[in-house]
Design a protein around this motif. Structure first.
Motif, PDB file in Angstrom:
ATOM      1  N   VAL A   7      33.161  39.711  28.319  1.00 15.96           N
ATOM      2  CA  VAL A   7      34.842  40.633  27.644  1.00 15.96           C
ATOM      3  C   VAL A   7      35.522  39.567  27.866  1.00 15.96           C
ATOM      4  O   VAL A   7      35.894  38.978  28.601  1.00 15.96           O
ATOM      5  N   GLN A   8      35.940  38.983  26.402  1.00 15.31           N
ATOM      6  CA  GLN A   8      37.578  38.400  25.942  1.00 15.31           C
ATOM      7  C   GLN A   8      37.705  37.554  26.789  1.00 15.31           C
ATOM      8  O   GLN A   8      38.028  37.101  28.074  1.00 15.31           O
ATOM      9  N   GLY A   9      36.652  36.642  27.111  1.00 15.73           N
ATOM     10  CA  GLY A   9      36.682  35.254  28.657  1.00 15.73           C
ATOM     11  C   GLY A   9      36.912  35.418  30.004  1.00 15.73           C
ATOM     12  O   GLY A   9      36.267  34.712  30.661  1.00 15.73           O
ATOM     13  N   LYS A  10      36.304  36.959  30.238  1.00 16.85           N
ATOM     14  CA  LYS A  10      36.157  37.141  31.520  1.00 16.85           C
ATOM     15  C   LYS A  10      35.443  38.070  31.943  1.00 16.85           C
ATOM     16  O   LYS A  10      34.504  38.572  31.437  1.00 16.85           O
ATOM     17  N   LYS A  11      34.236  37.499  33.231  1.00 15.97           N
ATOM     18  CA  LYS A  11      32.606  38.178  33.519  1.00 15.97           C
ATOM     19  C   LYS A  11      33.215  39.413  33.894  1.00 15.97           C
ATOM     20  O   LYS A  11      34.747  39.962  34.670  1.00 15.97           O
ATOM     21  N   VAL A  12      32.773  40.486  33.643  1.00 20.92           N
ATOM     22  CA  VAL A  12      32.860  41.892  33.706  1.00 20.92           C
ATOM     23  C   VAL A  12      31.439  42.269  34.542  1.00 20.92           C
ATOM     24  O   VAL A  12      30.732  42.287  34.086  1.00 20.92           O
ATOM     25  N   LEU A  78      26.885  47.012  22.889  1.00 16.75           N
ATOM     26  CA  LEU A  78      27.857  47.391  21.430  1.00 16.75           C
ATOM     27  C   LEU A  78      28.762  48.062  22.317  1.00 16.75           C
ATOM     28  O   LEU A  78      28.876  49.239  22.593  1.00 16.75           O
ATOM     29  N   MET A  79      29.979  47.365  22.253  1.00 16.16           N
ATOM     30  CA  MET A  79      30.713  48.143  22.440  1.00 16.16           C
ATOM     31  C   MET A  79      32.115  47.734  21.607  1.00 16.16           C
ATOM     32  O   MET A  79      32.053  46.567  20.589  1.00 16.16           O
ATOM     33  N   GLY A  80      32.193  48.596  20.400  1.00 15.94           N
ATOM     34  CA  GLY A  80      32.686  48.706  19.130  1.00 15.94           C
ATOM     35  C   GLY A  80      32.488  47.865  18.087  1.00 15.94           C
ATOM     36  O   GLY A  80      30.495  48.723  17.930  1.00 15.94           O
ATOM     37  N   PHE A  81      32.626  47.290  17.583  1.00 21.01           N
ATOM     38  CA  PHE A  81      32.030  46.597  16.483  1.00 21.01           C
ATOM     39  C   PHE A  81      31.524  44.836  17.664  1.00 21.01           C
ATOM     40  O   PHE A  81      30.922  44.430  17.318  1.00 21.01           O
ATOM     41  N   LYS A  82      31.817  44.760  18.622  1.00 19.46           N
ATOM     42  CA  LYS A  82      31.435  43.939  19.327  1.00 19.46           C
ATOM     43  C   LYS A  82      29.747  43.961  20.712  1.00 19.46           C
ATOM     44  O   LYS A  82      29.730  44.651  20.969  1.00 19.46           O
ATOM     45  N   LYS A  83      29.109  43.376  20.112  1.00 18.05           N
ATOM     46  CA  LYS A  83      28.096  42.542  20.400  1.00 18.05           C
ATOM     47  C   LYS A  83      27.679  41.878  21.962  1.00 18.05           C
ATOM     48  O   LYS A  83      28.371  41.098  21.354  1.00 18.05           O
ATOM     49  N   ILE A  84      27.435  42.067  22.439  1.00 15.06           N
ATOM     50  CA  ILE A  84      27.451  41.465  24.001  1.00 15.06           C
ATOM     51  C   ILE A  84      25.864  41.123  24.791  1.00 15.06           C
ATOM     52  O   ILE A  84      25.524  42.229  25.463  1.00 15.06           O
ATOM     53  N   PRO A  85      25.436  40.268  24.930  1.00 12.47           N
ATOM     54  CA  PRO A  85      24.192  39.802  25.560  1.00 12.47           C
ATOM     55  C   PRO A  85      23.777  40.040  26.772  1.00 12.47           C
ATOM     56  O   PRO A  85      25.435  39.418  27.340  1.00 12.47           O
ATOM     57  N   VAL A  86      23.519  40.809  27.726  1.00 11.67           N
ATOM     58  CA  VAL A  86      23.654  41.290  29.040  1.00 11.67           C
ATOM     59  C   VAL A  86      21.737  41.020  29.936  1.00 11.67           C
ATOM     60  O   VAL A  86      21.213  41.571  28.659  1.00 11.67           O
ATOM     61  N   ILE A  87      21.796  40.359  30.590  1.00  8.43           N
ATOM     62  CA  ILE A  87      20.302  40.519  31.292  1.00  8.43           C
ATOM     63  C   ILE A  87      20.727  41.790  32.597  1.00  8.43           C
ATOM     64  O   ILE A  87      21.182  41.087  34.110  1.00  8.43           O
ATOM     65  N   PHE A  88      19.843  43.281  32.717  1.00  3.10           N
ATOM     66  CA  PHE A  88      20.744  43.428  34.275  1.00  3.10           C
ATOM     67  C   PHE A  88      19.036  43.377  35.129  1.00  3.10           C
ATOM     68  O   PHE A  88      17.925  43.201  34.605  1.00  3.10           O
ATOM     69  N   GLU A  89      19.001  43.118  36.124  1.00  4.09           N
ATOM     70  CA  GLU A  89      19.091  42.637  37.289  1.00  4.09           C
ATOM     71  C   GLU A  89      18.472  43.852  38.181  1.00  4.09           C
ATOM     72  O   GLU A  89      19.541  44.471  38.437  1.00  4.09           O
ATOM     73  N   ARG A  90      17.248  44.255  38.747  1.00  3.09           N
ATOM     74  CA  ARG A  90      17.122  44.995  39.574  1.00  3.09           C
ATOM     75  C   ARG A  90      17.347  44.408  40.820  1.00  3.09           C
ATOM     76  O   ARG A  90      16.905  43.773  41.528  1.00  3.09           O
ATOM     77  N   GLN A  91      18.293  45.739  41.628  1.00  2.00           N
ATOM     78  CA  GLN A  91      18.580  46.086  43.196  1.00  2.00           C
ATOM     79  C   GLN A  91      17.778  46.749  43.878  1.00  2.00           C
ATOM     80  O   GLN A  91      17.093  47.890  43.255  1.00  2.00           O
ATOM     81  N   LYS A  92      18.622  46.363  45.392  1.00  2.00           N
ATOM     82  CA  LYS A  92      17.550  47.339  46.483  1.00  2.00           C
ATOM     83  C   LYS A  92      17.792  49.113  45.744  1.00  2.00           C
ATOM     84  O   LYS A  92      19.188  48.962  45.102  1.00  2.00           O
ATOM     85  N   LEU A  93      17.077  49.450  45.899  1.00  2.00           N
ATOM     86  CA  LEU A  93      17.477  51.012  45.511  1.00  2.00           C
ATOM     87  C   LEU A  93      18.328  52.227  46.140  1.00  2.00           C
ATOM     88  O   LEU A  93      18.442  51.546  47.393  1.00  2.00           O
ATOM     89  N   LYS A  94      19.296  52.557  45.849  1.00  7.09           N
ATOM     90  CA  LYS A  94      19.911  53.398  46.580  1.00  7.09           C
ATOM     91  C   LYS A  94      19.041  54.645  47.101  1.00  7.09           C
ATOM     92  O   LYS A  94      17.885  55.183  46.200  1.00  7.09           O
ATOM     93  N   SER A  95      19.300  55.597  48.261  1.00  8.81           N
ATOM     94  CA  SER A  95      18.527  56.250  48.780  1.00  8.81           C
ATOM     95  C   SER A  95      18.847  57.784  47.832  1.00  8.81           C
ATOM     96  O   SER A  95      19.484  58.298  47.451  1.00  8.81           O
ATOM     97  N   CYS A  96      16.830  58.578  47.139  1.00 15.46           N
ATOM     98  CA  CYS A  96      17.798  59.986  46.483  1.00 15.46           C
ATOM     99  C   CYS A  96      17.107  60.337  46.332  1.00 15.46           C
ATOM    100  O   CYS A  96      14.927  60.165  46.213  1.00 15.46           O
ATOM    101  N   GLU A  97      16.933  61.554  46.002  1.00 15.77           N
ATOM    102  CA  GLU A  97      15.506  62.242  46.102  1.00 15.77           C
ATOM    103  C   GLU A  97      14.957  63.106  44.764  1.00 15.77           C
ATOM    104  O   GLU A  97      15.968  63.039  43.878  1.00 15.77           O
ATOM    105  N   ASN A  98      13.796  63.311  44.321  1.00 18.71           N
ATOM    106  CA  ASN A  98      13.011  63.456  43.319  1.00 18.71           C
ATOM    107  C   ASN A  98      13.653  62.732  42.440  1.00 18.71           C
ATOM    108  O   ASN A  98      13.800  63.637  41.160  1.00 18.71           O
TER     109      ASN A  98
END
Length: 107
Positions: A7-12, A78-98
């Motif tokens: 985003v605007q040259g910065k990693k978020v 999509l943020m406003g009119f800007k489309k930013i490609p992204v790949i999300f990778e799976r991380q270890k799961l938090k413990s969560c019930e149900n």
């Protein structure tokens, strides 16, 4: 799920927590300390119809549309009119019930 947006040259760094509830509805939230989103911000819309995922944060004007494939979520934010490609990778799961995460649905 973790991914990096350019985003605007910065990693978020962005983290998504996505889960299927016992009633077969889905829930999702986003965190990004780099963008000032500290804590889980719940998505206003969550739709998953394998392999497509649609997430929306109406109050922030943010939408993610992607495909779940080979253990990764590939798509664009999509943020406003800007489309930013992204790949999300799976991380270890938090413990969560149900909760069953989407990643468990495709094993």
């Amino acid at each position: 799920w973790k991914g990096d947006l350019e985003v605007q040259g910065k990693k978020v760094r962005v983290t998504l927590d996505i889960a299927r509830l016992p009633d077969d509805l889905f829930t999702a939230s986003m965190t990004s300390m780099d963008a000032g989103l500290i804590g889980d911000v719940p998505a206003s819309t969550v739709r998953f119809a394998a392999p497509k995922l649609h997430l929306r944060w109406k109050s922030f004007g943010i939408v993610f549309d992607g495909i779940l494939e080979n253990g990764k979520l590939s798509g664009a934010v999509l943020m406003g009119f800007k489309k930013i490609p992204v790949i999300f990778e799976r991380q270890k799961l938090k413990s969560c019930e149900n909760k069953t995460t989407i990643s468990k649905l495709i094993k």
